[in-house]
Design an enzyme around this catalytic site. Structure first.
Site, PDB file in Angstrom:
ATOM      1  N   SER A 178       0.890  -1.000  -0.027  1.00  0.00           N
ATOM      2  CA  SER A 178       0.061  -0.002   0.001  1.00  0.00           C
ATOM      3  C   SER A 178       0.993   1.309  -0.004  1.00  0.00           C
ATOM      4  O   SER A 178       1.981   1.348   0.440  1.00  0.00           O
ATOM      5  CB  SER A 178      -0.977  -0.112   1.305  1.00  0.00           C
ATOM      6  OG  SER A 178      -1.581   1.256   1.416  1.00  0.00           O
ATOM      7  N   TYR A 224      -0.797  -0.963  10.231  1.00  0.00           N
ATOM      8  CA  TYR A 224      -1.119  -1.227   8.882  1.00  0.00           C
ATOM      9  C   TYR A 224       0.242  -0.906   7.913  1.00  0.00           C
ATOM     10  O   TYR A 224       0.678  -1.755   7.061  1.00  0.00           O
ATOM     11  CB  TYR A 224      -2.300  -0.434   8.240  1.00  0.00           C
ATOM     12  CG  TYR A 224      -2.787  -0.686   6.801  1.00  0.00           C
ATOM     13  CD1 TYR A 224      -3.242  -1.962   6.348  1.00  0.00           C
ATOM     14  CD2 TYR A 224      -2.678   0.205   6.038  1.00  0.00           C
ATOM     15  CE1 TYR A 224      -3.470  -2.171   5.175  1.00  0.00           C
ATOM     16  CE2 TYR A 224      -3.190   0.028   4.625  1.00  0.00           C
ATOM     17  CZ  TYR A 224      -3.476  -1.232   4.184  1.00  0.00           C
ATOM     18  OH  TYR A 224      -4.080  -1.452   2.907  1.00  0.00           O
TER      19      TYR A 224
HETATM   20  N1  LIG Z   1      -8.912  -0.427  -1.359  1.00  0.00           N
HETATM   21  C1  LIG Z   1      -7.860   0.455  -1.164  1.00  0.00           C
HETATM   22  O1  LIG Z   1      -7.970   1.690  -0.939  1.00  0.00           O
HETATM   23  C2  LIG Z   1      -6.604  -0.402  -0.789  1.00  0.00           C
HETATM   24  C3  LIG Z   1      -5.384   0.657  -0.957  1.00  0.00           C
HETATM   25  C4  LIG Z   1      -4.169   0.042  -0.770  1.00  0.00           C
HETATM   26  C5  LIG Z   1      -4.022  -1.277  -0.484  1.00  0.00           C
HETATM   27  N2  LIG Z   1      -4.970  -2.136  -0.525  1.00  0.00           N
HETATM   28  C6  LIG Z   1      -4.841  -3.508  -0.098  1.00  0.00           C
HETATM   29  O2  LIG Z   1      -5.399  -4.249  -1.370  1.00  0.00           O
HETATM   30  C7  LIG Z   1      -5.946  -5.664  -0.839  1.00  0.00           C
HETATM   31  C8  LIG Z   1      -7.358  -5.729  -1.237  1.00  0.00           C
HETATM   32  O3  LIG Z   1      -8.275  -4.608  -0.523  1.00  0.00           O
HETATM   33  P1  LIG Z   1      -9.659  -4.357  -0.871  1.00  0.00           P
HETATM   34  O4  LIG Z   1      -9.625  -2.879  -0.603  1.00  0.00           O
HETATM   35  O5  LIG Z   1      -9.963  -4.866  -2.096  1.00  0.00           O
HETATM   36  O6  LIG Z   1     -10.151  -5.244   0.307  1.00  0.00           O
HETATM   37  P2  LIG Z   1     -11.829  -5.418   0.753  1.00  0.00           P
HETATM   38  O7  LIG Z   1     -11.892  -5.226   1.907  1.00  0.00           O
HETATM   39  O8  LIG Z   1     -12.866  -4.897  -0.448  1.00  0.00           O
HETATM   40  O9  LIG Z   1     -11.826  -7.145   0.410  1.00  0.00           O
HETATM   41  C9  LIG Z   1     -10.917  -7.911   1.269  1.00  0.00           C
HETATM   42  C10 LIG Z   1     -11.519  -9.432   1.070  1.00  0.00           C
HETATM   43  O10 LIG Z   1     -10.585 -10.122   1.895  1.00  0.00           O
HETATM   44  C11 LIG Z   1     -11.337 -10.993   2.335  1.00  0.00           C
HETATM   45  N3  LIG Z   1     -10.763 -11.471   3.820  1.00  0.00           N
HETATM   46  C12 LIG Z   1     -10.625 -10.475   4.784  1.00  0.00           C
HETATM   47  N4  LIG Z   1     -10.102 -11.431   5.704  1.00  0.00           N
HETATM   48  C13 LIG Z   1      -9.677 -12.690   5.120  1.00  0.00           C
HETATM   49  C14 LIG Z   1      -8.805 -13.940   5.745  1.00  0.00           C
HETATM   50  N5  LIG Z   1      -8.484 -13.850   7.100  1.00  0.00           N
HETATM   51  N6  LIG Z   1      -8.746 -14.596   4.935  1.00  0.00           N
HETATM   52  C15 LIG Z   1      -9.261 -14.711   3.436  1.00  0.00           C
HETATM   53  N7  LIG Z   1      -9.836 -13.592   3.068  1.00  0.00           N
HETATM   54  C16 LIG Z   1      -9.927 -12.631   3.904  1.00  0.00           C
HETATM   55  C17 LIG Z   1     -12.667 -10.268   2.734  1.00  0.00           C
HETATM   56  O11 LIG Z   1     -13.826 -10.932   2.884  1.00  0.00           O
HETATM   57  C18 LIG Z   1     -12.851  -9.554   1.529  1.00  0.00           C
HETATM   58  O12 LIG Z   1     -13.405 -10.373   0.498  1.00  0.00           O
HETATM   59  C19 LIG Z   1      -5.710  -5.534   0.520  1.00  0.00           C
HETATM   60  O13 LIG Z   1      -4.507  -6.163   0.961  1.00  0.00           O
HETATM   61  C20 LIG Z   1      -5.382  -4.115   0.950  1.00  0.00           C
HETATM   62  O14 LIG Z   1      -4.610  -3.847   2.164  1.00  0.00           O
HETATM   63  C21 LIG Z   1      -6.233  -1.725  -0.695  1.00  0.00           C
END
Ligand SMILES: NC(=O)c1ccc[n+]([C@@H]2O[C@H](COP(=O)([O-])OP(=O)(O)OC[C@H]3O[C@@H](n4cnc5c(N)ncnc54)[C@H](O)[C@@H]3O)[C@@H](O)[C@H]2O)c1
Length: 256
Positions: A145, A157
């Protein structure tokens, strides 16, 4: 011919958000996708969507923080597909109670976030790598991230995603001779349902440029499919010359 034609790809957290967009895209590009996800309702929706579109998807319920479950999932993928060519470690995320080191409830925030974001990435890699080595290589794409690169008020985080960067580069070095490429993506805000709630925007809409946070993104805040496109490239043979790369995907925010 799809860009992942015939490849076996495991996507963690493929039930929603970026993981879902990537699962759908990988399948569209010919991969046999395994959605390793904690939430069955979300994962089955992704699985059904892909199958309805003529793609190959299987949901395996997996908590990425639980080593026994992760090991069993990777073994099941091997039985079903005979190889693991791509691992996209996408499950992760921050929690709203994260904050500054002197303010947070360390036990609650630290254990949850480190476990999901860093331990989960490490465990899935740990149990996919031996299979990749046995079949002559593969590609791992990790989710870090911008919070790992810029200062943010989510110290746990930020540290977990910083750990993902270091793990990415170390694994890339250790497994290069085994034909395994390991790269990481560092998105800024991405308009998943969770982030849309924060901005108060409906599906298909971008936050107004009057929003203070959105204004910092010269190309606008990203969409899940835009991050999935980067993961697709890094997972595919088109990126054969790329390993240990840490790819900022923030629409120019960090240099603006
Ligand atoms: N959305 C953002 O703005 C953003 C920005 C930077 C990085 N990220 C990173 O991108 C990745 C995806 O983010 P997102 O926003 O799409 O997330 P999200 O919250 O929309 O989806 C996360 C998914 O992971 C699943 N999950 C949660 N805990 C779990 C576990 N223990 N085992 C298996 N599955 C599990 C959830 O059920 C969900 O389907 C993450 O690693 C997040 O840190 C997201």
């Amino acid at each position: 011919m799809g860009r992942l034609e015939g490849k076996s790809a495991v996507v963690t957290g493929g039930g929603t958000g970026i993981g879902r967009a990537a699962s759908e895209r990988f399948a569209l590009e010919g991969a046999r996708v395994v959605i390793a996800e904690l939430n069955p309702d979300l994962a089955q929706e992704t699985e059904q969507f892909i199958r309805d579109a003529g793609g190959d998807a299987t949901f395996l319920q997996t908590d990425v923080t639980d080593e026994d479950q992760v090991e069993a999932t990777m073994a099941s993928v091997m039985v079903a597909h005979g190889s693991i060519d791509v691992l996209y470690n996408c499950a992760g995320g921050s929690i709203t109670t994260d904050g500054k080191v002197d303010e947070i409830d360390l036990d609650a925030v630290y254990d949850h976030t480190m476990s999901l974001d860093l331990r989960g990435t490490m465990l899935c890699s740990r149990h996919a790598v031996p299979h990749m080595i046995a079949s002559g290589g593969g590609a791992i794409v990790n989710m870090s991230s911008l919070a790992a690169l810029n200062g943010v008020n989510m110290h746990v985080y930020s540290a977990a995603k910083g750990g993902v960067i270091s793990l990415t580069r170390s694994m890339a070095a250790s497994y290069a001779r085994n034909g395994i490429r390991v790269n990481a993506i560092c998105p800024g805000f991405v308009l998943t349902e969770r982030v849309r709630e924060r901005f108060g925007t409906a599906a298909g809409e971008r936050p107004a440029q009057t929003d203070k946070t959105a204004r910092r993104y010269p190309f606008g805040v990203g969409e899940p499919h835009e991050i999935a496109n980067i993961a697709l490239f890094l997972a595919s043979d088109e990126a054969r010359m790329i390993t240990a790369a840490i790819v900022p995907a923030d629409g120019g925010m960090s240099v603006y």
